[in-house]
Every structure is written in structure tokens, then in C-alpha cells.
Design a protein around this motif. Structure first.
Motif, mmCIF file in Angstrom:
data_model
loop_
_atom_site.group_PDB
_atom_site.id
_atom_site.type_symbol
_atom_site.label_atom_id
_atom_site.label_comp_id
_atom_site.label_asym_id
_atom_site.label_seq_id
_atom_site.Cartn_x
_atom_site.Cartn_y
_atom_site.Cartn_z
ATOM 1 N N ALA A 7 0.888 -1.129 0.043
ATOM 2 C CA ALA A 7 -0.122 -0.055 0.051
ATOM 3 C C ALA A 7 1.058 1.232 -0.027
ATOM 4 O O ALA A 7 1.631 1.410 0.904
ATOM 5 C CB ALA A 7 -0.848 -0.013 1.186
ATOM 6 N N PHE A 8 0.879 1.909 -1.164
ATOM 7 C CA PHE A 8 1.609 3.219 -1.216
ATOM 8 C C PHE A 8 1.050 4.029 -2.147
ATOM 9 O O PHE A 8 0.191 3.775 -3.030
ATOM 10 C CB PHE A 8 3.192 2.844 -1.436
ATOM 11 N N LEU A 27 -6.740 1.888 0.739
ATOM 12 C CA LEU A 27 -8.253 1.881 0.425
ATOM 13 C C LEU A 27 -8.266 2.276 -0.999
ATOM 14 O O LEU A 27 -8.935 1.520 -1.578
ATOM 15 C CB LEU A 27 -9.113 3.115 1.058
ATOM 16 N N ASP A 28 -7.340 3.146 -1.465
ATOM 17 C CA ASP A 28 -7.397 3.348 -3.108
ATOM 18 C C ASP A 28 -6.964 2.091 -3.794
ATOM 19 O O ASP A 28 -7.459 1.725 -4.743
ATOM 20 C CB ASP A 28 -6.382 4.597 -3.466
ATOM 21 N N GLU A 29 -5.871 1.197 -3.148
ATOM 22 C CA GLU A 29 -5.454 0.051 -3.909
ATOM 23 C C GLU A 29 -6.625 -0.886 -3.885
ATOM 24 O O GLU A 29 -6.877 -1.610 -4.720
ATOM 25 C CB GLU A 29 -4.224 -0.505 -3.271
ATOM 26 N N MET A 30 -7.409 -1.042 -2.693
ATOM 27 C CA MET A 30 -8.197 -2.029 -2.587
ATOM 28 C C MET A 30 -9.372 -1.547 -3.603
ATOM 29 O O MET A 30 -10.114 -2.536 -4.069
ATOM 30 C CB MET A 30 -9.080 -2.148 -1.334
ATOM 31 N N MET A 31 -9.842 -0.568 -3.829
ATOM 32 C CA MET A 31 -10.599 -0.103 -4.696
ATOM 33 C C MET A 31 -10.364 -0.511 -6.563
ATOM 34 O O MET A 31 -11.229 -0.953 -6.969
ATOM 35 C CB MET A 31 -11.080 1.351 -4.711
ATOM 36 N N ALA A 32 -9.017 -0.299 -6.494
ATOM 37 C CA ALA A 32 -8.396 -0.700 -7.774
ATOM 38 C C ALA A 32 -8.196 -2.248 -7.914
ATOM 39 O O ALA A 32 -8.645 -2.568 -9.113
ATOM 40 C CB ALA A 32 -7.120 -0.163 -7.976
ATOM 41 N N ILE A 93 -6.177 -12.865 -3.454
ATOM 42 C CA ILE A 93 -6.640 -11.435 -3.546
ATOM 43 C C ILE A 93 -5.949 -11.126 -4.837
ATOM 44 O O ILE A 93 -4.886 -11.094 -5.136
ATOM 45 C CB ILE A 93 -5.793 -10.624 -2.360
ATOM 46 N N PRO A 94 -7.146 -10.462 -5.601
ATOM 47 C CA PRO A 94 -6.554 -10.221 -7.073
ATOM 48 C C PRO A 94 -5.602 -9.106 -7.101
ATOM 49 O O PRO A 94 -5.890 -8.193 -6.456
ATOM 50 C CB PRO A 94 -8.068 -10.367 -7.862
ATOM 51 N N ALA A 95 -4.818 -9.326 -8.146
ATOM 52 C CA ALA A 95 -4.122 -8.016 -8.556
ATOM 53 C C ALA A 95 -5.015 -6.970 -9.384
ATOM 54 O O ALA A 95 -6.182 -7.250 -9.622
ATOM 55 C CB ALA A 95 -2.915 -8.378 -9.332
ATOM 56 N N ILE A 96 -4.489 -5.720 -9.610
ATOM 57 C CA ILE A 96 -5.276 -5.062 -10.202
ATOM 58 C C ILE A 96 -5.793 -5.405 -11.604
ATOM 59 O O ILE A 96 -4.776 -5.923 -12.393
ATOM 60 C CB ILE A 96 -4.771 -3.612 -10.346
#
Length: 129
Positions: A7-8, A27-32, A93-96
């Protein structure tokens, strides 16, 4: 050794771009990773949306029971615990760009995936992204 769940905040050449705090970045990463595709599928299928809403209610209840506010820090902590539990159980956990896109795929997905989409729904509703 690699960590697939980093997460960065992205590095931007634009000096005026806002710097995300770690909770918002997560949270932004999880949204993506799951939120965009999961929410698009949920908004296209009333049954899936109801299921995601139930997960969102459970997240709200868990935070209230822990006497935590519904804010970015609390949601990010919740995401970390869901991801850690999923990984311990050998769950993916899927990647973007790898998340399911069709409602039927989401309806058949694991509990943790729906819970992560629910967190994304709450983060969006609370204007945390």
C-alpha cells in the motif's frame, strides 16, 4: 521476497498532487483491485448489491462494536485484517485488473472478496477516496 499487497501512494511528477496517507492509499489500492469491478457488477445486479449491502452493514457493526469510527484508518485496518485472514486460509486477493467482472462470478466468489467490495462501497459513500 516479494509482497503482493503493498500500500503506497503513487509517485507523481506533479508537485501539486495530493499525497495520500497510508490508510487512503490502501483503500485506493483495494478499490483498484476489487472495488471498481465488484461495485460495477453489484450496481448491475440487485441481488449482488443486496449481498454487498449486507456485508457493508456487517463492517459498520464490527467497527461500532470495536468503538472505532467509520473513517479511513478504521476501514484500512479492517481491510488489513481481512487480507491477512484470507492469505492465512490460502485465499486469493486479485491484482489490479484480475478481479471478476460479471455479477455471477461475484455471487460465486469467496466471502472475503465480497467483504472487501463492501469496504470499498463504504469508503466511497463516506468520501474517503
Amino acid at each position: 521476497m516479494t509482497n503482493e499487497f503493498l500500500a503506497f501512494a503513487p509517485i507523481s511528477a506533479d508537485a501539486t498532487a495530493p499525497i495520500l496517507d497510508p490508510a487512503t492509499a490502501l483503500l485506493d489500492e483495494m478499490m483498484a483491485r476489487v472495488g471498481v469491478d465488484g461495485l460495477a457488477a453489484a450496481f448491475a445486479d440487485p441481488g449482488l448489491l443486496a449481498l454487498v449491502d449486507q456485508h457493508a452493514a456487517a463492517v459498520r457493526d464490527a467497527l461500532a462494536e470495536a468503538e472505532r469510527p467509520l473513517d479511513g484508518s478504521s476501514l484500512a485496518s479492517y481491510v488489513r485484517s481481512i487480507v491477512a485472514g484470507a492469505r492465512r486460509s490460502g485465499r486469493y486477493i486479485p491484482a489490479i485488473g484480475e478481479a471478476p467482472t460479471r455479477p455471477s462470478e461475484w455471487l460465486a466468489s469467496d466471502w472475503h472478496m465480497l467483504r472487501l467490495v463492501a469496504v470499498c462501497l463504504l469508503a466511497e459513500a463516506e468520501d474517503l477516496l
